[in-house]
Design an enzyme around this catalytic site. Structure first.
Site, PDB file in Angstrom:
ATOM      1  N   GLU A 143      36.927  41.650  48.537  1.00  7.88           N
ATOM      2  CA  GLU A 143      37.558  40.499  49.193  1.00  7.88           C
ATOM      3  C   GLU A 143      36.561  39.361  49.385  1.00  7.88           C
ATOM      4  OE1 GLU A 143      41.123  42.775  51.561  1.00  7.88           O
ATOM      5  OE2 GLU A 143      39.423  42.153  52.748  1.00  7.88           O
TER       6      GLU A 143
ATOM      7  N   GLU B 212      44.052  47.572  46.577  1.00  4.73           N
ATOM      8  CA  GLU B 212      44.390  48.014  47.943  1.00  4.73           C
ATOM      9  C   GLU B 212      45.820  47.602  48.258  1.00  4.73           C
ATOM     10  OE1 GLU B 212      41.847  46.856  51.185  1.00  4.73           O
ATOM     11  OE2 GLU B 212      40.044  47.039  49.954  1.00  4.73           O
TER      12      GLU B 212
END
Ligand code: BG6
Length: 470
Positions: free
Chosen positions: A172, A365
């Site tokens: 991220e 994810e």
């Protein structure tokens, strides 16, 4: 409609070293930033590791990995996304030589995966930068981190050549903008940082990522290296022109990161964005060329929820989210932690990202954080009747299938926290994502025993049917 996932689709789960391994000071490991974050992103950091920090022990994956990987194999995993704790390999981050015990540990973990035909997908930096790099260099604000990261990346690419073919650079990467300590190991408090500081640090991570791309291909042409972002859809709260423009502006904040890493150049709206944020970036000679040479092979992302955007957010209720706050979308239900549940957003994100970059996508994810109740399974063990989790996953997998039907090339899906682990944002155990229950509580008690939830059997059947049986 075509009901099939591609034949070689990589089904699996995802975990991160700092949220599951524990053993924070074993076998020469140095401290990472997570070892001083007992409250996740919400509370103060501590000077040294404190017992209240659940991540210090995690779920003891460090010792229990054979049992856990066997359970993943029982579900039929084709891939396990996991991270290497950088500070196990280079305890301080700037060391000249790697720590052999750390390297040997991941040899064992990857060998165990391969024993079951599970392909490891390895994140190099999942919110667990060596603490020393934060204290001594103020994290990614310092350009010297690029060299430290390259050394680390080259070390593991060489060591695990042939064992690992899929790599992700920064987890991220776009979170550095909002959480500079967790995302970029920046020790200076956020309120003392300018937007230029943050985008400069991101620039350093982009360069480090590009160098890692190049090194990975040079060391093993079979390596595939993806970028990894927090994937987000920003829906306008209404169709009023000012809300549409506000949503476009928010989109640019997220797209900026994938645009740089997938296309190898700063996007067309950079000048306007930087003017608005008052960012001035220090680009050194060769930087632009390096970004061009080190584009990502594929785009991976997390997707949990969507945001809703209004030009005047004060007119609406606010909504919590994954490292973000936005306005509440009245059409969507929310998780127990207030995150909007929006499978259609995943479909849109996949289709848009594929249209934008025309490179393969990997969903690294996705999952539902929820409180679970452990009950006897009637066979002398325990289980969790987590139909809510099954519903969430089923609807999101249907969205993935729809996106594939619309032409998006998606080669895998790893459900987040396939085994319960310590949450990143709130540092608690109570918020569980797993198909495997781990007996550990927020007060640190628990046997650490593992139990199969109802979703375990459901996901096993989904994988066995290659997604036909959702
Ligand atoms: C992502 C992170 O932001 O979301 C994971 O990459 C994290 O590390 C996951 O665990 C879920 O967030 P949380 O805060 O519920 O653990």
């Amino acid at each position: 409609m075509e009901e099939r996932f591609p034949d070689q689709f990589l089904w699996g789960g995802a975990i991160a070293a700092n949220q599951c391994e524990g053993a924070y000071d074993l076998d020469g490991k140095g401290l990472s930033i997570q070892d001083v974050m007992p409250h996740g992103i919400w509370g103060p950091i501590t000077e040294k590791p404190e017992a209240e920090n659940l991540k210090l022990k995690g779920i003891d994956f460090y010792h229990r990995y054979p049992e856990d990987i066997a359970l993943f194999a029982e579900m039929g995993f084709k891939v396990l996304r996991l991270s290497i704790a950088w500070s196990r390999i280079f305890p301080n981050g700037d060391d000249e030589e790697p720590n052999e015990a750390g390297l040997a540990y991941y040899d064992k973990v990857f060998d165990e995966c391969r024993k079951y035909g599970i392909e490891p997908m390895v994140t190099l930096s999942h919110y667990e930068t060596p603490l020393h790099l934060s204290l001594e260099y103020d994290g990614w604000r310092d350009r010297r981190l690029i060299g430290f990261f390259e050394r680390y990346a080259r070390t593991v690419f060489e060591r695990y050549k042939g064992k690992v073919h899929y790599w992700l650079t920064f987890n991220e990467i776009n979170s550095i903008r909002v959480y500079p300590f967790m995302g970029g190991a920046i020790h200076t408090p956020k309120d003392q940082l300018t937007a230029s500081d943050l985008y400069q640090a991101a620039h350093h991570e982009f360069l480090a990522s590009a160098l890692a791309e190049k090194a990975a291909h040079e060391i093993d042409p079979e390596n595939k290296v993806g970028c990894m972002v927090l994937g987000m859809i920003n829906d306008p709260r209404t169709c009023a022109p000012e809300d549409l423009l506000a949503a476009m502006d928010q989109d640019h904040l997220y797209l900026f990161f994938t645009d740089v890493m997938m296309r190898g150049a700063y996007p067309s709206y950079t000048k306007a964005l930087f003017e608005k944020l008052n960012v001035s970036l220090n680009m050194e000679p060769g930087d632009a060329e390096l970004l061009k040479e080190g584009t990502a092979d594929f785009l991976s992302f997390s997707y949990y929820m969507s945001r809703c955007v209004a030009a005047d957010p004060s007119k609406y209720d606010s909504a919590a989210g994954n490292l973000t706050v936005s306005v509440r979308n009245p059409y969507l239900k929310q998780s127990q932690w207030g995150w909007a549940i929006d499978p259609a957003g995943l479909e849109q994100y996949c289709v848009r990202m594929y249209e934008r970059y025309q490179k393969p996508l990997f969903i690294a994810e996705n999952g539902l954080g929820a409180e679970d109740v452990l009950i006897p399974d009637g066979k002398g063990s325990y289980t969790v009747e987590d139909d809510y989790r099954i519903d969430y996953l089923r609807n999101h997998l249907k969205a993935v299938r729809n996106a594939i039907h619309q032409g998006a090339e998606i080669f895998g899906y790893t459900a987040w926290g396939c085994i319960d682990l310590v949450s990143a944002s709130t540092a608690e155990m109570r918020k569980r994502y797993g198909m495997i229950y781990v007996d550990r509580n927020d007060d640190g008690t628990g046997t650490l025993n593992r139990y199969r939830k109802k979703s375990f059997y459901w996901y096993r059947d989904v994988i066995a049917s290659n997604g036909s049986d959702l």
